[in-house]
Design an enzyme around this catalytic site. Structure first.
Site, PDB file in Angstrom:
ATOM      1  N   GLY A  78       8.421  28.793 -15.648  1.00  0.00           N
ATOM      2  CA  GLY A  78       7.703  28.606 -16.912  1.00  0.00           C
ATOM      3  C   GLY A  78       8.444  27.691 -17.868  1.00  0.00           C
ATOM      4  O   GLY A  78       9.669  27.635 -17.867  1.00  0.00           O
ATOM      5  N   ARG A 142       6.351  26.646  -9.668  1.00  0.00           N
ATOM      6  CA  ARG A 142       6.882  27.943  -9.270  1.00  0.00           C
ATOM      7  C   ARG A 142       7.086  28.088  -7.762  1.00  0.00           C
ATOM      8  O   ARG A 142       7.174  29.207  -7.254  1.00  0.00           O
ATOM      9  CB  ARG A 142       5.959  29.057  -9.771  1.00  0.00           C
ATOM     10  CG  ARG A 142       5.954  29.224 -11.289  1.00  0.00           C
ATOM     11  CD  ARG A 142       5.412  30.582 -11.689  1.00  0.00           C
ATOM     12  NE  ARG A 142       5.326  30.736 -13.131  1.00  0.00           N
ATOM     13  CZ  ARG A 142       6.340  31.137 -13.895  1.00  0.00           C
ATOM     14  NH1 ARG A 142       7.509  31.401 -13.341  1.00  0.00           N
ATOM     15  NH2 ARG A 142       6.188  31.259 -15.193  1.00  0.00           N
ATOM     16  N   ASP A 173      15.138  34.282 -11.015  1.00  0.00           N
ATOM     17  CA  ASP A 173      14.746  34.065  -9.619  1.00  0.00           C
ATOM     18  C   ASP A 173      15.126  32.654  -9.147  1.00  0.00           C
ATOM     19  O   ASP A 173      15.619  32.486  -8.037  1.00  0.00           O
ATOM     20  CB  ASP A 173      13.229  34.273  -9.447  1.00  0.00           C
ATOM     21  CG  ASP A 173      12.857  35.747  -9.488  1.00  0.00           C
ATOM     22  OD1 ASP A 173      13.678  36.577  -9.039  1.00  0.00           O
ATOM     23  OD2 ASP A 173      11.766  36.072  -9.965  1.00  0.00           O
ATOM     24  N   LYS A 199      17.457  29.192 -17.970  1.00  0.00           N
ATOM     25  CA  LYS A 199      16.250  28.907 -18.749  1.00  0.00           C
ATOM     26  C   LYS A 199      15.313  30.087 -18.714  1.00  0.00           C
ATOM     27  O   LYS A 199      15.160  30.699 -17.658  1.00  0.00           O
ATOM     28  CB  LYS A 199      15.547  27.702 -18.126  1.00  0.00           C
ATOM     29  CG  LYS A 199      14.182  27.423 -18.655  1.00  0.00           C
ATOM     30  CD  LYS A 199      13.097  27.374 -17.564  1.00  0.00           C
ATOM     31  CE  LYS A 199      12.810  28.709 -16.943  1.00  0.00           C
ATOM     32  NZ  LYS A 199      11.608  28.777 -16.123  1.00  0.00           N
ATOM     33  N   THR A 200      14.726  30.479 -19.757  1.00  0.00           N
ATOM     34  CA  THR A 200      13.529  31.301 -19.851  1.00  0.00           C
ATOM     35  C   THR A 200      13.368  31.807 -21.278  1.00  0.00           C
ATOM     36  O   THR A 200      14.328  32.277 -21.893  1.00  0.00           O
ATOM     37  CB  THR A 200      13.478  32.512 -18.872  1.00  0.00           C
ATOM     38  OG1 THR A 200      12.268  33.241 -19.125  1.00  0.00           O
ATOM     39  CG2 THR A 200      14.653  33.469 -19.008  1.00  0.00           C
ATOM     40  N   ILE A 201      12.140  31.686 -21.776  1.00  0.00           N
ATOM     41  CA  ILE A 201      11.867  32.210 -23.118  1.00  0.00           C
ATOM     42  C   ILE A 201      12.050  33.721 -23.129  1.00  0.00           C
ATOM     43  O   ILE A 201      12.272  34.314 -24.184  1.00  0.00           O
ATOM     44  CB  ILE A 201      10.436  31.872 -23.603  1.00  0.00           C
ATOM     45  CG1 ILE A 201       9.381  32.448 -22.663  1.00  0.00           C
ATOM     46  CG2 ILE A 201      10.267  30.384 -23.809  1.00  0.00           C
ATOM     47  CD1 ILE A 201       7.986  32.533 -23.290  1.00  0.00           C
ATOM     48  N   ASP A 202      11.947  34.360 -21.951  1.00  0.00           N
ATOM     49  CA  ASP A 202      11.955  35.828 -21.885  1.00  0.00           C
ATOM     50  C   ASP A 202      13.275  36.442 -22.345  1.00  0.00           C
ATOM     51  O   ASP A 202      13.326  37.622 -22.672  1.00  0.00           O
ATOM     52  CB  ASP A 202      11.666  36.306 -20.457  1.00  0.00           C
ATOM     53  CG  ASP A 202      10.328  35.807 -19.947  1.00  0.00           C
ATOM     54  OD1 ASP A 202       9.535  35.304 -20.762  1.00  0.00           O
ATOM     55  OD2 ASP A 202      10.074  35.928 -18.737  1.00  0.00           O
ATOM     56  N   TYR A 240      -7.713  44.979 -41.409  1.00  0.00           N
ATOM     57  CA  TYR A 240      -7.549  44.962 -39.948  1.00  0.00           C
ATOM     58  C   TYR A 240      -6.200  45.492 -39.497  1.00  0.00           C
ATOM     59  O   TYR A 240      -5.186  45.275 -40.165  1.00  0.00           O
ATOM     60  CB  TYR A 240      -7.628  43.525 -39.402  1.00  0.00           C
ATOM     61  CG  TYR A 240      -8.990  42.885 -39.486  1.00  0.00           C
ATOM     62  CD1 TYR A 240     -10.105  43.485 -38.916  1.00  0.00           C
ATOM     63  CD2 TYR A 240      -9.136  41.648 -40.111  1.00  0.00           C
ATOM     64  CE1 TYR A 240     -11.345  42.876 -38.992  1.00  0.00           C
ATOM     65  CE2 TYR A 240     -10.367  41.029 -40.189  1.00  0.00           C
ATOM     66  CZ  TYR A 240     -11.471  41.646 -39.632  1.00  0.00           C
ATOM     67  OH  TYR A 240     -12.689  41.041 -39.704  1.00  0.00           O
ATOM     68  N   MET A 247       4.594  37.470 -24.956  1.00  0.00           N
ATOM     69  CA  MET A 247       5.121  37.176 -23.620  1.00  0.00           C
ATOM     70  C   MET A 247       6.529  37.704 -23.468  1.00  0.00           C
ATOM     71  O   MET A 247       7.164  38.081 -24.452  1.00  0.00           O
ATOM     72  CB  MET A 247       5.155  35.667 -23.408  1.00  0.00           C
ATOM     73  CG  MET A 247       4.127  35.204 -22.417  1.00  0.00           C
ATOM     74  SD  MET A 247       4.407  33.481 -22.005  1.00  0.00           S
ATOM     75  CE  MET A 247       2.864  33.178 -21.155  1.00  0.00           C
ATOM     76  N   GLU A 308       4.623  42.173 -23.212  1.00  0.00           N
ATOM     77  CA  GLU A 308       3.611  42.002 -22.154  1.00  0.00           C
ATOM     78  C   GLU A 308       3.882  42.840 -20.913  1.00  0.00           C
ATOM     79  O   GLU A 308       2.981  43.141 -20.155  1.00  0.00           O
ATOM     80  CB  GLU A 308       3.410  40.525 -21.791  1.00  0.00           C
ATOM     81  CG  GLU A 308       4.477  39.918 -20.925  1.00  0.00           C
ATOM     82  CD  GLU A 308       4.125  38.524 -20.411  1.00  0.00           C
ATOM     83  OE1 GLU A 308       2.955  38.115 -20.478  1.00  0.00           O
ATOM     84  OE2 GLU A 308       5.043  37.849 -19.929  1.00  0.00           O
TER      85      GLU A 308
HETATM   86  P1  FBP Z   1       9.920  32.060 -16.514  1.00  0.00           P
HETATM   87  O1  FBP Z   1      10.452  33.425 -16.227  1.00  0.00           O
HETATM   88  O2  FBP Z   1       9.679  31.235 -15.309  1.00  0.00           O
HETATM   89  O3  FBP Z   1      10.774  31.342 -17.531  1.00  0.00           O
HETATM   90  O4  FBP Z   1       8.502  32.220 -17.203  1.00  0.00           O
HETATM   91  C1  FBP Z   1       8.341  32.897 -18.391  1.00  0.00           C
HETATM   92  C2  FBP Z   1       6.906  33.225 -18.698  1.00  0.00           C
HETATM   93  O5  FBP Z   1       6.505  32.517 -19.854  1.00  0.00           O
HETATM   94  C3  FBP Z   1       6.691  34.712 -18.877  1.00  0.00           C
HETATM   95  O6  FBP Z   1       6.989  35.124 -20.196  1.00  0.00           O
HETATM   96  C4  FBP Z   1       5.249  34.878 -18.506  1.00  0.00           C
HETATM   97  O7  FBP Z   1       4.984  36.170 -18.032  1.00  0.00           O
HETATM   98  C5  FBP Z   1       5.074  33.869 -17.403  1.00  0.00           C
HETATM   99  O8  FBP Z   1       6.025  32.852 -17.641  1.00  0.00           O
HETATM  100  C6  FBP Z   1       3.699  33.267 -17.332  1.00  0.00           C
HETATM  101  O9  FBP Z   1       3.580  32.511 -16.171  1.00  0.00           O
HETATM  102  P2  FBP Z   1       2.704  31.198 -15.988  1.00  0.00           P
HETATM  103  O10 FBP Z   1       3.437  30.090 -16.655  1.00  0.00           O
HETATM  104  O11 FBP Z   1       2.703  30.970 -14.529  1.00  0.00           O
HETATM  105  O12 FBP Z   1       1.378  31.430 -16.608  1.00  0.00           O
END
Ligand code: FBP
Length: 548
Positions: A78, A142, A173, A199-202, A240, A247, A308
């Site tokens: 991602g 991916r 991964d 790397k990953t926003i997560d 509301y 994510m 999520e």
């Molecule tokens: P990575 O772990 O590859 O960095 O991806 C992060 C992410 O944005 C997750 O937060 C999310 O669940 C997933 O990718 C969404 O996947 P896709 O880009 O295939 O829609």
């Protein structure tokens, strides 16, 4: 290409780097390492790359001349803000090694290596993308690099282009696969070094040495800006409840960081739900209780942040998903032949009694989403599960019941949101622009030092950039054995939210107050120019983790 005024101004930004990277460096070996768990198995699987020392780069005492080197780079998985700066740092680094060095980008992720799709990254191309968001310079994908046939196919093009080192920019991964590739090329004397970048926003690729994955900072700032805007709207209209899913895949780091930045009325942390063995009904009751308490004070509005990955952390759901993962991995072909209208009954008939009953009780949409295609790593695609709708609906049902019983006196109207893609390609914050450039430059130093199976590491990043520490961490050090696609595999241990960690504790200390009072914070948009306290702040998570 038409550019915005900000893009043009931002192109000139010079990322800040650790002092040691400002000239030639020397690699200093630290202690020899062990994997975080399952040492015997990991050592057996990685005989050539296990146990290597941690590396730190220091300023070189004397200049050394290096031959030119051809390097390849891959963006994997991602998107995350700052990827282009990793490549820019790598480019500047390999040119500093020797001005005749060349950099090749493989197109659309690891698949580009296997399919021999590449482009040379020249100074003109790099300059177009400095300090920009996105991965569009070379694209990402991916494809999972795990078969020796793929490694051999990749080696053909690496040899053809005389590439001696490959940098894989990815999450846990992808870096696991980078290490498998490093081991394979080393075992076969292929003459190709492999270096990973976190790397990953997560935010779930972190440990003692890797402080944070890049992109987490920017993504959280973008989501927090929008959550703040929603909270201001919510506090203006007062009609509301906003259910906001964020994510982050399994880990709740993004939700927690956004909560620390914005003070929502409720934020669910999946790791806590699991630790307390909460059911879906417990989570719904928890939210409904806050709604009812606020309603009693005349406040029929509020915000709920939902990570999520929540569904996977509800223990009963986790067991169900684990069985579904194994079952679908083994019976994918047969499942694909079943008519869509009959898939639910088919699954119900195949699962063990307890899981079957739970699966049958789920709303149609959620049940279907749980059987959709896994990602190439065998994970449920949690971003497709509409937990925000599920919870908003279930809280509504509970409150309707409470109303009948006289336990709820207010109104309950909802809006649902999912923030994910909005933040993954944002222009990197100063933190990510600097961190990413430094990670890329450090990767070039690891290459010059002849290392393979290492991840580029930049530490001490809550201090000013000149005090940051650049180095390399052996990837095997971060590994343990986990079940994937029904088999035990060596993988980098995912970092989930620690319930005894400072960020979670800081949240717990405040959450009851945030639930009752309206104490929203409105962080506003990321600032790229201006006072350092506005532009250069790292995440609250990192500051708290480092006791600041
Ligand atoms: P990575 O772990 O590859 O960095 O991806 C992060 C992410 O944005 C997750 O937060 C999310 O669940 C997933 O990718 C969404 O996947 P896709 O880009 O295939 O829609």
């Amino acid at each position: 290409m038409t550019k915005s005024a900000l893009q043009i101004a931002r192109a000139a930004y010079q990322p800040k780097v650790p002092a040691a990277l400002k000239g030639q460096v020397t690699a200093v070996d630290g202690a020899y390492t062990q994997s975080v768990a399952d040492q015997d198995e990991i050592k057996k699987l990685f005989p050539n790359t296990y146990g290597m020392p941690i590396i730190t780069f220091e300023k070189a005492k004397e200049a050394v001349s290096y031959p030119a080197i051809n390097v390849g780079v891959i963006l994997s998985g991602g998107q995350a803000p700052g990827g282009h700066n990793v490549i820019a740092g790598l480019f500047d680094g390999v040119k500093a090694i020797n001005k005749d060095s060349r950099l090749f980008g493989f197109i659309l992720g690891p698949g580009g290596l296997v399919d021999h799709k590449y482009m040379e990254l020249t100074a003109d191309i790099i300059d177009e993308y400095r300090n920009t968001g996105g991965f569009d310079m070379i694209g990402s994908g991916r494809t999972k690099l795990e078969e020796t046939a793929q490694f051999d196919k990749g080696l053909e093009i690496l040899k053809q282009l005389e590439i001696k080192a490959l940098v894989i920019i990815g999450g846990d991964d992808s870096n696991t696969n980078a290490c498998v590739l490093a081991e394979y090329y080393k075992a076969n004397n292929a003459g190709v070094q492999v270096i990973g970048c976190p790397k990953t926003i997560d935010g779930d690729l972190k440990n003692e040495q890797i402080e944070t994955s890049f992109g987490f900072d920017t993504a959280c700032k973008v989501y927090s800006e929008v959550i703040g805007n929603i909270q201001r709207d919510c506090n203006s209209a007062r009609k509301y409840w906003h259910f906001i899913k964020l994510m982050g895949r399994s880990a709740s780091h993004i939700a927690l960081e956004c909560a620390l930045q914005t003070h929502p009325n409720v934020c669910i942390i999946s790791e806590e739900v699991e630790a307390k063995n909460l059911s879906l009904d417990d989570v719904v009751t928890q939210i409904a209780t806050v709604v009812a308490q606020r309603a009693a004070d005349g406040n029929n509005f509020g915000t709920v942040l939902i990570p999520e990955g929540l569904i996977e952390f509800i223990p009963a759901m986790k067991k169900l998903i684990a069985e579904l993962n194994d079952f679908l991995a083994k019976n994918e072909a047969e499942f694909k032949l079943i008519k869509r209208s009959e898939q639910r009954n088919y699954i119900v008939s195949k699962l063990t009694k307890e899981n079957s009953a739970l699966y049958a009780s789920l709303p149609e949409g959620v049940a279907r989403q749980l059987t959709l295609d896994r990602d190439p790593h065998g994970n449920v695609q949690v971003s497709l599960i509409e937990t925000e709708k599920l919870l908003a609906e279930m809280v509504g049902t509970k409150l309707a019941q409470w109303k009948k019983e006289g336990k709820f006196v207010g109104k309950f109207a909802t809006q649902v949101h999912f923030f994910g893609y909005e933040g993954r390609c944002a222009a990197p914050s100063n933190y990510d622009a600097d961190y990413c450039y430094s990670l890329g430059y450090t990767a070039s130093c690891l290459i010059a030092a002849g290392k393979t199976g290492y991840m580029s590491s930049v530490r001490n990043t809550t201090a000013s950039a000149d005090k940051w520490i650049a180095g390399g961490i052996p990837v095997t050090m971060m590994m343990n054995m986990e079940r994937r696609h029904g088999e035990m595999k060596p993988v980098i241990q995912k970092a989930l939210v620690k319930l005894d960690g400072a960020p979670f504790k800081a949240f717990v200390a405040k959450r009851d107050e945030w639930a009752k009072k309206t104490d929203y914070v409105y962080p506003g948009p990321i600032q790229y120019f201006g006072p350092t306290e506005v532009c250069d702040q790292p995440t609250k998570t990192l500051l708290l983790e480092q006791g600041k």
